[in-house]
Design a protein around this motif. Structure first.
Motif, PDB file in Angstrom:
ATOM      1  N   ARG A  82      31.968  31.575  39.270  1.00  0.00           N
ATOM      2  CA  ARG A  82      30.815  32.337  39.971  1.00  0.00           C
ATOM      3  C   ARG A  82      30.223  33.078  38.966  1.00  0.00           C
ATOM      4  O   ARG A  82      29.039  33.288  38.870  1.00  0.00           O
ATOM      5  CB  ARG A  82      31.670  33.510  40.784  1.00  0.00           C
ATOM      6  CG  ARG A  82      30.809  34.363  41.681  1.00  0.00           C
ATOM      7  CD  ARG A  82      31.182  35.712  42.119  1.00  0.00           C
ATOM      8  NE  ARG A  82      31.394  36.409  40.719  1.00  0.00           N
ATOM      9  CZ  ARG A  82      31.777  37.718  40.773  1.00  0.00           C
ATOM     10  NH1 ARG A  82      31.774  38.510  41.881  1.00  0.00           N
ATOM     11  NH2 ARG A  82      31.862  38.570  39.651  1.00  0.00           N
ATOM     12  N   ASP A  83      31.134  33.584  37.891  1.00  0.00           N
ATOM     13  CA  ASP A  83      30.433  34.408  36.922  1.00  0.00           C
ATOM     14  C   ASP A  83      29.495  33.572  36.033  1.00  0.00           C
ATOM     15  O   ASP A  83      28.323  33.953  35.642  1.00  0.00           O
ATOM     16  CB  ASP A  83      31.395  35.014  35.929  1.00  0.00           C
ATOM     17  CG  ASP A  83      32.054  36.184  36.647  1.00  0.00           C
ATOM     18  OD1 ASP A  83      31.755  36.502  37.743  1.00  0.00           O
ATOM     19  OD2 ASP A  83      33.293  36.611  36.252  1.00  0.00           O
ATOM     20  N   HIS A 143      29.093  32.572  47.479  1.00  0.00           N
ATOM     21  CA  HIS A 143      30.338  33.648  47.036  1.00  0.00           C
ATOM     22  C   HIS A 143      30.155  34.786  48.146  1.00  0.00           C
ATOM     23  O   HIS A 143      30.574  35.945  47.668  1.00  0.00           O
ATOM     24  CB  HIS A 143      29.812  33.990  45.638  1.00  0.00           C
ATOM     25  CG  HIS A 143      29.916  33.041  44.602  1.00  0.00           C
ATOM     26  ND1 HIS A 143      30.948  32.181  44.438  1.00  0.00           N
ATOM     27  CD2 HIS A 143      28.864  32.384  43.838  1.00  0.00           C
ATOM     28  CE1 HIS A 143      30.556  31.368  43.500  1.00  0.00           C
ATOM     29  NE2 HIS A 143      29.422  31.229  43.413  1.00  0.00           N
ATOM     30  N   GLN A 146      33.162  37.117  48.278  1.00  0.00           N
ATOM     31  CA  GLN A 146      33.847  37.789  46.982  1.00  0.00           C
ATOM     32  C   GLN A 146      32.729  38.918  46.607  1.00  0.00           C
ATOM     33  O   GLN A 146      33.078  39.952  45.739  1.00  0.00           O
ATOM     34  CB  GLN A 146      33.930  36.828  45.644  1.00  0.00           C
ATOM     35  CG  GLN A 146      34.686  35.711  45.967  1.00  0.00           C
ATOM     36  CD  GLN A 146      34.416  34.594  44.655  1.00  0.00           C
ATOM     37  OE1 GLN A 146      34.070  34.980  43.696  1.00  0.00           O
ATOM     38  NE2 GLN A 146      34.661  33.331  45.234  1.00  0.00           N
ATOM     39  N   LEU A 147      31.745  38.866  47.463  1.00  0.00           N
ATOM     40  CA  LEU A 147      30.540  39.954  47.043  1.00  0.00           C
ATOM     41  C   LEU A 147      30.345  40.483  48.419  1.00  0.00           C
ATOM     42  O   LEU A 147      30.454  40.417  49.512  1.00  0.00           O
ATOM     43  CB  LEU A 147      29.173  39.186  46.598  1.00  0.00           C
ATOM     44  CG  LEU A 147      29.647  38.370  45.262  1.00  0.00           C
ATOM     45  CD1 LEU A 147      28.117  37.579  44.885  1.00  0.00           C
ATOM     46  CD2 LEU A 147      29.732  39.079  44.324  1.00  0.00           C
ATOM     47  N   THR A 183      23.754  43.302  43.249  1.00  0.00           N
ATOM     48  CA  THR A 183      22.573  42.622  42.540  1.00  0.00           C
ATOM     49  C   THR A 183      21.144  43.079  42.733  1.00  0.00           C
ATOM     50  O   THR A 183      20.191  42.489  42.831  1.00  0.00           O
ATOM     51  CB  THR A 183      22.721  41.252  43.421  1.00  0.00           C
ATOM     52  OG1 THR A 183      22.699  41.656  44.871  1.00  0.00           O
ATOM     53  CG2 THR A 183      23.847  40.466  42.889  1.00  0.00           C
ATOM     54  N   GLU A 205      26.555  48.778  36.993  1.00  0.00           N
ATOM     55  CA  GLU A 205      27.225  47.920  37.707  1.00  0.00           C
ATOM     56  C   GLU A 205      28.406  47.371  36.511  1.00  0.00           C
ATOM     57  O   GLU A 205      28.167  47.041  35.665  1.00  0.00           O
ATOM     58  CB  GLU A 205      26.494  46.440  38.070  1.00  0.00           C
ATOM     59  CG  GLU A 205      27.160  45.309  38.705  1.00  0.00           C
ATOM     60  CD  GLU A 205      28.231  45.899  39.779  1.00  0.00           C
ATOM     61  OE1 GLU A 205      29.317  45.486  39.892  1.00  0.00           O
ATOM     62  OE2 GLU A 205      27.475  46.313  40.790  1.00  0.00           O
ATOM     63  N   ARG A 206      29.828  47.263  36.919  1.00  0.00           N
ATOM     64  CA  ARG A 206      30.661  46.965  36.262  1.00  0.00           C
ATOM     65  C   ARG A 206      30.803  45.272  36.106  1.00  0.00           C
ATOM     66  O   ARG A 206      31.544  45.027  35.109  1.00  0.00           O
ATOM     67  CB  ARG A 206      32.130  47.567  36.630  1.00  0.00           C
ATOM     68  CG  ARG A 206      32.497  47.154  37.890  1.00  0.00           C
ATOM     69  CD  ARG A 206      33.752  47.839  38.467  1.00  0.00           C
ATOM     70  NE  ARG A 206      34.226  47.314  39.789  1.00  0.00           N
ATOM     71  CZ  ARG A 206      34.981  47.686  40.593  1.00  0.00           C
ATOM     72  NH1 ARG A 206      35.685  49.105  40.347  1.00  0.00           N
ATOM     73  NH2 ARG A 206      35.374  47.232  41.723  1.00  0.00           N
ATOM     74  N   ASP A 207      30.502  44.706  36.822  1.00  0.00           N
ATOM     75  CA  ASP A 207      30.291  43.351  36.879  1.00  0.00           C
ATOM     76  C   ASP A 207      29.352  42.755  35.998  1.00  0.00           C
ATOM     77  O   ASP A 207      27.965  42.843  36.413  1.00  0.00           O
ATOM     78  CB  ASP A 207      30.195  42.716  38.259  1.00  0.00           C
ATOM     79  CG  ASP A 207      30.729  41.180  38.285  1.00  0.00           C
ATOM     80  OD1 ASP A 207      30.276  40.427  37.492  1.00  0.00           O
ATOM     81  OD2 ASP A 207      31.421  40.678  39.098  1.00  0.00           O
ATOM     82  N   LEU A 210      26.590  40.452  38.021  1.00  0.00           N
ATOM     83  CA  LEU A 210      25.945  41.301  38.969  1.00  0.00           C
ATOM     84  C   LEU A 210      24.853  42.042  38.126  1.00  0.00           C
ATOM     85  O   LEU A 210      23.535  42.321  38.436  1.00  0.00           O
ATOM     86  CB  LEU A 210      26.625  42.058  39.837  1.00  0.00           C
ATOM     87  CG  LEU A 210      27.653  41.341  40.687  1.00  0.00           C
ATOM     88  CD1 LEU A 210      28.659  42.169  41.770  1.00  0.00           C
ATOM     89  CD2 LEU A 210      26.923  40.324  41.573  1.00  0.00           C
ATOM     90  N   THR A 233      25.926  47.822  31.906  1.00  0.00           N
ATOM     91  CA  THR A 233      27.247  47.177  32.584  1.00  0.00           C
ATOM     92  C   THR A 233      28.421  48.137  32.324  1.00  0.00           C
ATOM     93  O   THR A 233      28.812  48.223  31.070  1.00  0.00           O
ATOM     94  CB  THR A 233      27.338  45.992  31.980  1.00  0.00           C
ATOM     95  OG1 THR A 233      26.132  44.914  32.093  1.00  0.00           O
ATOM     96  CG2 THR A 233      28.751  45.292  32.307  1.00  0.00           C
ATOM     97  N   ASP A 235      31.968  50.720  34.108  1.00  0.00           N
ATOM     98  CA  ASP A 235      32.417  51.587  35.450  1.00  0.00           C
ATOM     99  C   ASP A 235      31.861  52.839  35.627  1.00  0.00           C
ATOM    100  O   ASP A 235      32.346  53.814  34.883  1.00  0.00           O
ATOM    101  CB  ASP A 235      34.097  51.597  35.252  1.00  0.00           C
ATOM    102  CG  ASP A 235      34.676  51.954  36.404  1.00  0.00           C
ATOM    103  OD1 ASP A 235      34.230  52.572  37.286  1.00  0.00           O
ATOM    104  OD2 ASP A 235      35.783  51.405  36.466  1.00  0.00           O
TER     105      ASP A 235
END
Length: 661
Positions: A82-83, A143, A146-147, A183, A205-207, A210, A233, A235
């Motif tokens: 996914r990433d 996905h 997962q999202l 996103t 966004e921590r991901d 995304l 990016t 947390d």
């Protein structure tokens, strides 16, 4: 563009590439020996080589006006991770916008960099923004489990609420803050809704995947405008990258029910003005995080699960939010507004006062709005009627700071003292239900209507009870199939319309399905005239050919398209009376003998249904009696519904006391 043979595609993907239904692809596979052989998967879910499929489709003329994007996406999907696929799409978007850039992300393999280059070239040829949005949408659909994304209509509604709820003018342009941007749906909506000068978008966004996709999306959305964007990016709760940066409005759809949000290391954080959030209340940590970033008078709108409004663990923080006027409104949304779709999520409207704890604050109440009834009519899948929902919510919240204005039904101003009890429950339905209590005038009107219905039923009972029937004389019957062969009627079967494009100038029609009949009988969808296999016009007889919803009626009103298992019968008026035909067809015994009865979803063979054979002049008396019987049934249903409602309302009033002897 080269297509590696190792890229697998399913039957559904082949159907999407060819612009047909999956059944058509299965039919090609059965009929054509030259169709590519399966390279993986199972017999139930086979997979095929993308290169071989492309070659076969081209050789057999099965490709219509399909662009290269359809062949491009399976290659991104084949990356597996996914990433990796998300970062590849973001990098392709960057290369589409800046074609002279040679540097690429070091995290991408040589194979992925080649795919990124081909995607960027295609995007520049077919439209960069359109190509990116296509790839992003496919990635999100793949996905989806997962999202958690914010649907664009909800993002637009949240932005409009925040802009309207904010008081005071921004000092230099508008600053929008989103600490869990996903996103970038909310930031994109803010950019589209704000038409003023100097817009600043701050997002976190921590991901990494995304965050990269948000950067790519906002790059297209802000193109040609005076907009400054900063996407980080990180947390946001543990390491706030925008600490001390004030925002005019904040929008957020935070992650739900996360226990590992930093409870231990953030115990003494200065953001917890309203109290340290319990470990089980991460959503209240996000609420206070948003408030800490608002300028005086700024507003925030956040999506929250309904339990946050009533959970015992969070009552002290809710009490502080209510007491200080920080929580200005709560809006309960219909199920299906966002993930998780089975839950009626809420929008909390927050505002930062010049002094959050000023005793002179003018706030005396909170506005609670129950908009859960704004679901799409006649549909099984949950989801709101966005146009009606947005109009209602925005009109109610327009009077947020006008306590003299009485809100409409399903909305109520609750004094702060009434909210500050032992529970501090801010669930809108708890307060709007008591407000919508039936008045004495409404009860009197309902009793009067019931009396009128019973009088009408009495008249029908008198006439229908006087009907006489001959016994022992056999009657001649014909089937619907016989009548079709004789030219007395034509039969059209409804089908699910394809998802193909719409020709310019084509008109829309309401789409009626069996699911609609099982709910309220209202057509819940739309289709286009070119896609409709059967259209019922006024005077046609419509039949539901499934046991659980078997019925027949004469259609009245504008044309309507019919979905699967619905049929339209158009009679020859010189041979058949439509009401006579509908009455014969809808007889319960008729449906029983023509159905398979294997289950409630079994189909009824429409051509086997029996119709009494009578001369046209004799059909009129039957048609009139059938109509009267239908009217009797309608009155009976309405009287039962009204009677049950009166029983409930009067029972509630009696239980509350106050009966006048």
């Amino acid at each position: 563009m080269s297509t590696p043979s190792a890229v697998p595609v399913s039957l559904a993907e082949i159907a999407r590439i060819a612009g047909v239904g999956r059944a058509a692809v299965s039919n090609w596979r059965r009929r054509h020996d030259s169709f590519p052989s399966r390279i993986g998967g199972t017999d139930v879910s086979p997979q095929f080589s993308l290169a071989e499929v492309e070659q076969w489709l081209r050789e057999n003329g099965k490709l219509k006006d399909v662009g290269g994007r359809e062949f491009l996406w399976p290659r991104f999907e084949a990356l597996g991770s996914r990433d990796e696929s998300g970062l590849a799409i973001a990098e392709a978007a960057r290369r589409m916008r800046f074609p002279r850039t040679r540097t690429a992300s070091p995290d991408l393999s040589a194979e992925v960099r080649q795919l990124v280059g081909e995607a960027a070239a295609m995007g520049r040829a077919e439209g960069p923004r359109e190509t990116f949005e296509f790839l992003l949408q496919r990635w999100l659909e793949t996905h989806v489990r997962q999202l958690s994304t914010t649907p664009p209509p909800l993002a637009t509604l949240m932005t409009r609420i925040a802009l309207a709820a904010s008081v005071g003018e921004p000092a230099e342009g508008l600053t929008v803050f989103d600490p869990a941007c996903g996103t970038g749906h909310l930031a994109a909506a803010a950019c589209q809704e704000y038409d003023g000068p100097a817009l600043t978008l701050l997002a976190c966004e921590r991901d990494p995947a995304l965050a990269a996709l948000t950067t790519a999306r906002l790059g297209f959305v802000t193109e040609g405008r005076d907009v400054r964007t900063e996407i980080v990016t990180a947390d946001a709760l543990r390491e706030d990258p925008f600490a001390g940066a004030p925002a005019d409005i904040a929008l957020c759809n935070p992650p739900f029910n996360e226990r590992d949000w930093g409870y231990e290391e953030l115990a003494t954080d200065q953001r917890w003005v309203h109290g340290l959030p319990p470990r089980t209340e991460p959503e209240l940590a996000w609420v206070q995080h948003l408030l800490s970033h608002l300028r005086p008078g700024g507003s925030a709108v956040v999506v929250l699960p309904p339990a946050v409004a009533s959970r015992r663990a969070g009552r002290r923080i809710r009490g502080s939010l209510v007491r200080t006027g920080a929580l200005r409104a709560v809006v309960a949304l219909p199920p299906g507004s966002a993930q998780p779709h089975s839950v009626s999520l809420q929008l909390w409207v927050l505002r930062a006062a010049p002094d959050s704890f000023s005793a002179a604050a003018p706030v005396q109440d909170a506005l609670l709005v129950d908009a859960t009834d704004f679901a799409r009519p006649g549909t099984r899948e949950p989801g709101p009627d966005w146009a009606a929902l947005s109009t209602f919510v925005l009109s109610v919240l327009a009077d947020l700071d006008r306590p003299e204005v009485t809100p409409p039904e399903k909305a109520v101003r609750v004094p702060l003292l009434d909210l500050l009890d032992d529970q501090v429950d801010v669930t809108p339905g708890r307060y709007t239900a008591s407000r919508s209590e039936t008045t004495s005038v409404e009860l009197a009107a309902s009793w009067k209507e019931l009396g009128s219905l019973l009088a009408g039923l009495t008249g029908h009972v008198k006439q229908l009870s006087e009907l006489g029937f001959e016994t022992g004389s056999p009657q001649t019957m014909a089937t619907v199939g016989d009548l079709v062969k004789a030219g007395a009627l034509t039969l059209s079967a409804g089908q699910q319309p394809p998802e193909s494009g719409t020709p310019s100038g084509d008109t829309e029609l309401p789409l009626l399905t069996v699911a609609d009949l099982l709910m309220d009988g209202t057509a819940g969808g739309l289709t286009h005239t070119h896609a409709a296999h059967a259209i019922a016009e006024e005077g046609d007889v419509v039949i539901a050919g499934v046991v659980r919803a078997f019925r027949a009626w004469v259609h009245e009103g504008p044309p309507v398209a019919l979905g699967p298992q619905l049929y339209a019968l158009r009679v020859d008026p010189e041979k058949l009376d439509a009401h006579f035909l509908a009455g014969c067809l809808r007889a319960p015994a008729n449906g029983r003998q023509a159905g398979t009865h294997a289950s409630s979803s079994s189909r009824v063979d429409i051509r086997r249904l029996h119709v009494l054979q009578l001369p046209l002049e004799e059909q009129a008396a039957y048609a009139e009696t059938f109509r009267r019987l239908r009217d009797f049934e309608t009155l009976l249903d309405r009287a039962g519904e009204l009677g049950r409602g009166l029983t409930d309302h009067v029972g509630d009033r009696l239980a509350a006391g106050g009966l006048v002897p």
